[in-house]
Design an enzyme around this catalytic site. Structure first.
Site, PDB file in Angstrom:
ATOM      1  N   GLU A 117      -2.349  -7.323   6.942  1.00 35.11           N
ATOM      2  CA  GLU A 117      -1.078  -7.378   7.315  1.00 35.11           C
ATOM      3  C   GLU A 117      -0.790  -8.609   8.483  1.00 35.11           C
ATOM      4  O   GLU A 117      -2.080  -8.773   9.147  1.00 35.11           O
ATOM      5  CB  GLU A 117      -0.530  -6.081   7.766  1.00 35.11           C
ATOM      6  CG  GLU A 117       0.901  -6.049   8.379  1.00 35.11           C
ATOM      7  CD  GLU A 117       2.088  -6.554   7.258  1.00 35.11           C
ATOM      8  OE1 GLU A 117       2.075  -7.602   7.254  1.00 35.11           O
ATOM      9  OE2 GLU A 117       2.762  -5.576   6.821  1.00 35.11           O
ATOM     10  N   HIS A 124       0.888  -1.234   0.238  1.00 39.47           N
ATOM     11  CA  HIS A 124      -0.017   0.165  -0.075  1.00 39.47           C
ATOM     12  C   HIS A 124       0.819   1.340  -0.059  1.00 39.47           C
ATOM     13  O   HIS A 124       2.086   1.257   0.278  1.00 39.47           O
ATOM     14  CB  HIS A 124      -0.848   0.154   1.329  1.00 39.47           C
ATOM     15  CG  HIS A 124      -0.164  -0.085   2.402  1.00 39.47           C
ATOM     16  ND1 HIS A 124       0.746   0.904   3.206  1.00 39.47           N
ATOM     17  CD2 HIS A 124       0.284  -1.295   3.298  1.00 39.47           C
ATOM     18  CE1 HIS A 124       1.339   0.576   4.134  1.00 39.47           C
ATOM     19  NE2 HIS A 124       1.021  -0.834   4.098  1.00 39.47           N
TER      20      HIS A 124
END
Length: 203
Positions: A81, A6
């Site tokens: 994550e 990201h």
């Protein structure tokens, strides 16, 4: 599918371990996503974008999908994550104070998710995407910990290499296998933090 990290989040900017905490993108991170979309044209064409459910990845994916005029598929929690357990929200200095010697010894706190766990769930997610979209070329917005673990699972542990924002790797799904292809791809040139991170494991 091209799996990328990201854009810069507010916690990236101040070097806090994120894990599955959910800080948003910075203005810089949003700008990175816009530039990444234009750069992606040179690596596509892509049929759709998919992301983890964490907002730093989801927002990055939404910007890229809008810029490219393609669909943003449903978020997948299995692309999120690694959980950093009790370290989420802490800087390296704070970790050293509260958990002396852990970082230098390679130890991790309670709740820290194992490589086996994140490789298992992210592999399942990528295989599901391949099964549902067998003819599609996908751009997947995920996280540094996910990409590192998938690389390590197939290439062995050849030492940590920083993964900048909007940098990633092509992965091929063949049957049960999800394997990296080629070298890393950097969609922006300013994906590195303004100041080099004090710890390689920040996410």
């Amino acid at each position: 599918m091209l799996v990328v990290r990201h854009g810069e989040s507010t916690w990236n900017a101040v070097r806090r371990w994120q894990g599955q905490a959910d800080p948003p993108l910075t203005g810089r991170g949003e700008a990175q996503a816009h530039r990444a979309a234009r750069a992606a044209l040179g690596h596509g064409p892509f049929d759709a974008v998919v992301s983890s459910d964490l907002q730093r990845a989801r927002s990055t994916g939404a910007i890229i999908a809008t810029e490219l005029g393609i669909d943003l598929l449903d978020a997948d929690v299995d692309l999120a994550e690694r959980s950093a357990g009790e370290w989420e929200g802490l800087t390296r200095v704070e970790i050293e104070e509260r958990y002396p010697g852990f970082l230098s010894d390679g130890r991790r706190p309670p709740g820290y998710e194992s490589d086996e766990s994140i490789v298992g769930r992210s592999t399942d997610a990528l295989r599901r995407l391949s099964d549902r979209h067998p003819e599609a070329t996908l751009l997947v917005v995920s996280h540094g910990g996910i990409i590192h673990a998938l690389e390590k699972a197939h290439a062995g542990d050849d030492g940590w290499q920083r993964l900048d924002n909007l940098t990633g790797r092509w992965f091929a799904v063949t049957g049960e296998s999800v394997a990296p292809v080629g070298s890393r791809v950097a969609l922006v040139l300013d994906g590195a933090p303004t100041i080099p991170p004090p710890d390689p494991n920040y996410a």
